[in-house]
Design a protein around this motif. Structure first.
Motif, PDB file in Angstrom:
ATOM      1  N   PHE A  15       0.831  -1.204   0.000  1.00  0.00           N
ATOM      2  CA  PHE A  15       0.000   0.000   0.000  1.00  0.00           C
ATOM      3  C   PHE A  15       0.869   1.257   0.000  1.00  0.00           C
ATOM      4  CE2 PHE A  15      -2.205   3.295   2.575  1.00  0.00           C
ATOM      5  CZ  PHE A  15      -3.182   3.617   1.648  1.00  0.00           C
ATOM      6  N   PHE A  56      -2.304  -7.998  -3.694  1.00  0.00           N
ATOM      7  CA  PHE A  56      -3.674  -7.873  -3.188  1.00  0.00           C
ATOM      8  C   PHE A  56      -4.589  -8.946  -3.780  1.00  0.00           C
ATOM      9  CE2 PHE A  56      -3.524  -3.060  -2.007  1.00  0.00           C
ATOM     10  CZ  PHE A  56      -2.632  -3.371  -1.008  1.00  0.00           C
ATOM     11  N   MET A  57      -4.350  -9.313  -5.057  1.00  0.00           N
ATOM     12  CA  MET A  57      -5.198 -10.343  -5.659  1.00  0.00           C
ATOM     13  C   MET A  57      -4.571 -11.729  -5.511  1.00  0.00           C
ATOM     14  SD  MET A  57      -6.286  -8.157  -9.038  1.00  0.00           S
ATOM     15  CE  MET A  57      -7.734  -9.033  -9.629  1.00  0.00           C
TER      16      MET A  57
ATOM     17  N   LEU B  76      -7.071   3.381  -3.922  1.00  0.00           N
ATOM     18  CA  LEU B  76      -5.942   2.571  -3.456  1.00  0.00           C
ATOM     19  C   LEU B  76      -6.144   2.194  -1.989  1.00  0.00           C
ATOM     20  CD1 LEU B  76      -2.895   4.399  -5.119  1.00  0.00           C
ATOM     21  CD2 LEU B  76      -3.858   2.188  -5.740  1.00  0.00           C
ATOM     22  N   THR B  77      -6.617   3.163  -1.190  1.00  0.00           N
ATOM     23  CA  THR B  77      -6.871   2.877   0.222  1.00  0.00           C
ATOM     24  C   THR B  77      -7.977   1.837   0.379  1.00  0.00           C
ATOM     25  OG1 THR B  77      -6.318   5.183   0.631  1.00  0.00           O
ATOM     26  CG2 THR B  77      -7.275   3.968   2.459  1.00  0.00           C
ATOM     27  N   SER B  79      -8.613  -0.584  -1.607  1.00  0.00           N
ATOM     28  CA  SER B  79      -8.045  -1.906  -1.890  1.00  0.00           C
ATOM     29  C   SER B  79      -7.340  -2.458  -0.647  1.00  0.00           C
ATOM     30  CB  SER B  79      -7.054  -1.840  -3.059  1.00  0.00           C
ATOM     31  OG  SER B  79      -7.700  -2.182  -4.262  1.00  0.00           O
ATOM     32  N   LEU B  80      -6.683  -1.562   0.100  1.00  0.00           N
ATOM     33  CA  LEU B  80      -6.040  -2.005   1.345  1.00  0.00           C
ATOM     34  C   LEU B  80      -7.086  -2.488   2.344  1.00  0.00           C
ATOM     35  CD1 LEU B  80      -3.404  -2.184   3.094  1.00  0.00           C
ATOM     36  CD2 LEU B  80      -4.061   0.032   4.026  1.00  0.00           C
ATOM     37  N   VAL B  83      -8.231  -6.081   1.475  1.00  0.00           N
ATOM     38  CA  VAL B  83      -7.351  -7.201   1.859  1.00  0.00           C
ATOM     39  C   VAL B  83      -7.272  -7.355   3.375  1.00  0.00           C
ATOM     40  CG1 VAL B  83      -5.911  -7.459  -0.192  1.00  0.00           C
ATOM     41  CG2 VAL B  83      -5.296  -5.748   1.498  1.00  0.00           C
ATOM     42  N   LEU B  84      -7.336  -6.223   4.110  1.00  0.00           N
ATOM     43  CA  LEU B  84      -7.334  -6.335   5.567  1.00  0.00           C
ATOM     44  C   LEU B  84      -8.626  -6.994   6.050  1.00  0.00           C
ATOM     45  CD1 LEU B  84      -5.730  -2.918   6.608  1.00  0.00           C
ATOM     46  CD2 LEU B  84      -4.672  -5.190   6.609  1.00  0.00           C
ATOM     47  N   LEU B  86     -10.296  -9.296   4.331  1.00  0.00           N
ATOM     48  CA  LEU B  86     -10.114 -10.725   4.059  1.00  0.00           C
ATOM     49  C   LEU B  86      -9.244 -11.368   5.131  1.00  0.00           C
ATOM     50  CD1 LEU B  86     -10.406 -13.193   2.206  1.00  0.00           C
ATOM     51  CD2 LEU B  86      -8.399 -12.398   0.959  1.00  0.00           C
ATOM     52  N   ASP B  87      -8.196 -10.646   5.521  1.00  0.00           N
ATOM     53  CA  ASP B  87      -7.305 -11.129   6.575  1.00  0.00           C
ATOM     54  C   ASP B  87      -8.081 -11.358   7.876  1.00  0.00           C
ATOM     55  OD1 ASP B  87      -4.372 -11.405   7.450  1.00  0.00           O
ATOM     56  OD2 ASP B  87      -5.202 -10.005   8.918  1.00  0.00           O
ATOM     57  N   THR B  90     -10.338 -14.504   7.571  1.00  0.00           N
ATOM     58  CA  THR B  90      -9.683 -15.806   7.723  1.00  0.00           C
ATOM     59  C   THR B  90      -9.264 -16.061   9.164  1.00  0.00           C
ATOM     60  OG1 THR B  90      -7.618 -14.775   7.026  1.00  0.00           O
ATOM     61  CG2 THR B  90      -8.816 -15.975   5.347  1.00  0.00           C
ATOM     62  N   LEU B  91      -9.115 -14.978   9.942  1.00  0.00           N
ATOM     63  CA  LEU B  91      -8.775 -15.151  11.355  1.00  0.00           C
ATOM     64  C   LEU B  91     -10.032 -15.285  12.219  1.00  0.00           C
ATOM     65  CD1 LEU B  91      -5.868 -12.569  11.754  1.00  0.00           C
ATOM     66  CD2 LEU B  91      -5.705 -15.057  11.845  1.00  0.00           C
ATOM     67  N   LEU B 193     -11.376  -9.798  -5.292  1.00  0.00           N
ATOM     68  CA  LEU B 193     -10.714  -9.841  -6.605  1.00  0.00           C
ATOM     69  C   LEU B 193     -11.373  -8.854  -7.562  1.00  0.00           C
ATOM     70  CD1 LEU B 193     -10.135 -13.667  -7.272  1.00  0.00           C
ATOM     71  CD2 LEU B 193      -8.429 -11.935  -6.785  1.00  0.00           C
ATOM     72  N   HIS B 196     -10.480  -5.235  -6.598  1.00  0.00           N
ATOM     73  CA  HIS B 196      -9.116  -4.864  -6.991  1.00  0.00           C
ATOM     74  C   HIS B 196      -9.034  -4.645  -8.497  1.00  0.00           C
ATOM     75  CE1 HIS B 196      -7.794  -5.539  -3.007  1.00  0.00           C
ATOM     76  NE2 HIS B 196      -7.995  -6.834  -3.022  1.00  0.00           N
TER      77      HIS B 196
END
Lengths: 97, 216
Positions: A15, A56-57, B76-77, B79-80, B83-84, B86-87, B90-91, B193, B196
């Motif tokens: 990022f 990211f992907m 862009l932020t 997209s971050l 993913v966070l 998704l993280d 999974t936790l 996906l 992004h």
């Protein structure tokens, strides 16, 4: 658990790189680089797109089948772009004789 | 009768792993068609840019550098945060997942709001193709082409953002109800996906529509 923490660190780093590249492309746009303005802008865009796709992907951890789908679609779009540009670039060839 | 394992894995799959692979691959195949879909517009943009460089420079000077740049950072932020999210999924961190989904939706709405503001500005300036179109007559025809492509490309991108926001809201409802399982957050993964990909489209739209002729 620690593996997750590692991936989060990677996300933050990617990022940060994306933000730096976005700022760079915005700043360099003010400078006249002659014919290289578009080239520089597109190279930076390609690097940013690559970072998003790979990290990211999750292309990095993806199976080869996913890579295959991506590479084939990129090959297809290159056929479209290259053949069309070849056409437009050569249209005027006969006219200046 | 219905164990947790059997209820997650759909009938046609042998294992959770296989189902995850099929889900991800399916989204990538869809994104491959999307690359061709947007590719045609990028191709048209490039051909006309080479044909009418002065008109392109003139017309693209009317896009808002400030809004385009802010929107780049906003996407862009987002997209971050995806993913966070998704993280967190999974936790099994439910509340964090909900937080990141809400942040993503807020950032997506911010993008659309700013984009709408820019469109309104274009409309006021007479840049919208149609009877009210007014740009310097020497470039008018080619500048009209630029504006048509500009609205087609950013409009299609905005449409994808709206779809993405719908999908994120769907995820938020599922997360709220506790339906997203840490061992199989497939919806979060494949909607991510898609999100992004829409971000990547903007990564290319931003320099081509806002930046390349700014030095003039």
């Amino acid at each position: 658990m620690s593996e997750q923490a590692v991936s989060r660190t990677v996300y933050y780093r990617v990022f940060f790189a994306l933000i730096v590249l976005a700022a760079l492309t915005a700043l360099v746009a003010e400078v006249n680089l002659g014919p290289f303005n578009v080239t520089v802008a597109l190279v930076i865009a390609l690097v940013k797109a690559g970072l998003v796709a790979v990290y990211f992907m999750h292309l990095r951890e993806s199976r080869s089948l996913v890579w295959l789908v991506l590479l084939i679609s990129l090959a297809w779009i290159m056929i479209m772009l290259v053949l069309t540009f070849a056409d437009y670039a050569t249209r005027s060839w006969g006219q200046f004789r | 009768m219905d164990g947790p394992e059997t209820s997650i894995v759909a009938e046609q799959f042998q294992s959770l792993e296989q189902q995850k692979d099929a889900d991800t691959l399916g989204m990538w195949v869809f994104l491959a068609t999307e690359i061709m879909f947007f590719g045609g517009l990028f191709l048209a943009y490039t051909v006309y840019r080479i044909m009418y460089p002065e008109a392109w420079a003139e017309a693209s000077g009317h896009t808002s550098f400030a809004i385009g740049t802010i929107n780049t950072f906003v996407l862009l932020t987002s997209s971050l945060t995806v993913v966070l999210g998704l993280d967190a999924a999974t936790l099994g961190r439910q509340r964090k997942l909900i937080l990141f989904l809400v942040l993503t939706i807020v950032l997506g709405l911010t993008f659309l709001l700013l984009k709408g503001f820019e469109y309104y500005h274009h409309y006021k300036e007479g840049l919208f193709p149609g009877p009210g179109f007014r740009l310097e007559p020497e470039y008018a025809r080619a500048a009209l082409l630029f504006m048509c492509l500009y609205f087609a490309m950013t409009g299609l991108h905005a449409l994808h953002m709206i779809v993405g926001l719908g999908l994120m809201s769907f995820l938020l409802i599922r997360a709220w109800r506790g339906l997203i399982r840490p061992e199989f957050p497939a919806h979060v993964e494949i909607i991510g996906l898609y999100w992004h990909f829409v971000d990547i489209v903007w990564i290319f739209l931003y320099p081509l529509l806002y930046l390349v002729d700014r030095h003039q």
